[in-house]
Design a protein around this motif. Sequence first.
Motif, PDB file in Angstrom:
ATOM      1  N   TYR A 183       0.797  -1.226   0.000  1.00 37.51           N
ATOM      2  CA  TYR A 183       0.000   0.000   0.000  1.00 37.51           C
ATOM      3  C   TYR A 183       0.830   1.277   0.000  1.00 37.51           C
ATOM      4  O   TYR A 183       0.408   2.293  -0.549  1.00 37.51           O
ATOM      5  N   ASP A 187      -4.702   4.565   0.862  1.00 40.38           N
ATOM      6  CA  ASP A 187      -5.945   3.955   1.314  1.00 40.38           C
ATOM      7  C   ASP A 187      -6.210   2.709   0.472  1.00 40.38           C
ATOM      8  O   ASP A 187      -6.149   2.769  -0.758  1.00 40.38           O
ATOM      9  N   GLY A 422      -9.310   4.138   6.717  1.00 36.72           N
ATOM     10  CA  GLY A 422      -9.285   3.118   5.676  1.00 36.72           C
ATOM     11  C   GLY A 422      -8.696   1.799   6.126  1.00 36.72           C
ATOM     12  O   GLY A 422      -8.885   0.774   5.469  1.00 36.72           O
ATOM     13  N   TYR A 423      -7.983   1.808   7.269  1.00 39.45           N
ATOM     14  CA  TYR A 423      -7.363   0.586   7.774  1.00 39.45           C
ATOM     15  C   TYR A 423      -8.117  -0.008   8.956  1.00 39.45           C
ATOM     16  O   TYR A 423      -7.731  -1.061   9.458  1.00 39.45           O
TER      17      TYR A 423
END
Length: 455
Positions: A183, A187, A422-423
Motif C-alpha cells: 500500500y 488507502d 481506511g485501515y
Amino acid sequence: MVTESPSTFWGLRMDLPPSPAALPDPLRTDPEVIAAAARRDIGALFAIAHRFGVSYNKISTACGIPAERVGRLARGDGEIRAIDVIERVADGLRLPGDLLGLSARPWEQFAPSIVTERANAHDGDDPMKRRDLLRGALAAGVAAPGLPTLTAARQRLDAAFANTDHADLEYLEGQAERYSYGYHGQDPHAVLGALADDCTNVVTLLDRPQTAHARRRLAHVGGQLAGSLAIVMHDVGEHRDAQGWFATAARAAGESGDGRLGAWVLGRHAMVPLNYGAPGRAADLAQRARYEAGEDPSAPAALAAAVAARAYAAQGDREQALAAVADAERLMGQISPQQAADTWTGYPRQKHLVHMSQALTLLGDTSRAYAVQAEALSLSRSPSLMTRALLAIDRASCLVHDGEIEEAAHTAAQAYGTLPAGYRTGLTRERALALYRALPQDARGRDLLRDALAA
C-alpha cells in the motif's frame, strides 16, 4: 483542395462522430507527420500532436491507450507494433490509412478534404497501378510517396504473427509488480480502483486473438493482478468477494502453467477463511498450496507452511501446528534472496515473523511470540500500518493469556484506534473484535477498546 462547406470542420462532415484527438488538416500533410507515419513511429506522432495542443488524455480517449502509456510513448519510451492498435491510432488522430501502410479507414469516405491531396500524389487507387509504382520505385532505388515501404510490410507481417501489443502487456506486467510492493500508505480502497482498471485492461487484451505465448503471459499477469485485488478485498473486510477473486486468480494461474503462482494464490486464499472463522477450510487450502509448491524451497512453499501452522493452531491441533511452524522456519532459512523480497508475492522475514506471531499467540507460547513480535518490528524503521497494528494486537492477546488484562486492553485500543479510517476495517477490525470479546466484562480498559471499535 475541396472547398469547405459550413457543415464541415477540419475536413470532416459534422455527422461523422468526432475524435477528440483529430489532427488539423495542415498537420496531416506536414513532412514530419508523414515521415513519422511511414516509420510507424507512434510515439513521434503522439509527441507532434501534443506539441500542437492535443492532450495525452484526449489521445488516450481517442486511441484506447492508457494516458500514462501515451505520455511514455511520446517521450520515446516503448513502441507499438500491433496492427489493431495502429489502426486505432489512425482512427483517433484521423490519419489516412495509406500514411501508415494500412487500407483506407472507414471514416475516410466522409472526409474528402483529408484525402484529396493524398489522391493527387498517386494516380488513382487502382491496386495494379499502386503495385507498378512500388516496383518502379524500388527498381530505381527510391521510395514511392504515400505507398507502404518494405519496412512497413515487414512490420505488418511480423505483427500478424505476434498479434499482440507487447508494450501493453509489458506495461501490465510492470503494474502487477508495482502493486506487489503493498500500500505504501495509500488507502486500500484507492488501490482497489487502480487494480480494477488494470484487470479490465487484461480483459481487453484477452478479448483479442493472441499467440499461445502471449496468452500465457496475459494469464500470468491476470493471476497476479486478480490475486492482489483479492488481497486488498480481504484486508478491507470484503471476504466473500475476496474468495471469488482468488478463484479467478487460480484459474488464471492454471492457464499460465506457473505452479508457484498457483501455490501463491492458494496460500493467500487460505488466509481468508483463516481470518474469518473457518480454520478447517484454511488448513485444506494451505495443504493444497504446499502440494502445488512442490519440494523446492520457495516463497509460496514457506507461506503455505506458515498459514497451515496458523490454521492448525486455530483448530487446537497443537502437534500439526508445531510441525508446520518448524517447516515454515526451515523453508524461511532456505529460500533465495529473490524469493525473500518484501512484496506480496515474496516471503520476507518480517512477513514470516508476523505469521509466526499469530501462530505462537494462538498456541499460547507467549515467550516465543513476544520475541518474534519484537524482531518483526526491528526489521524496518517504519513497518507498514497493517503490520504494526496486527503485531500490537497479537501482543495484546499474549498479555491476556499472561493475565495482564488492563495493559492488553490499552495496547489494543492504542493500536487500533490510531489507524487511519481506511485501515480500521476487515482484518484489523476482526482481530481487535476477537480480543475485545476475550476480555472479561469488568476488565479495566475494556471501554477504551470498545470506544475505539465504535469510532
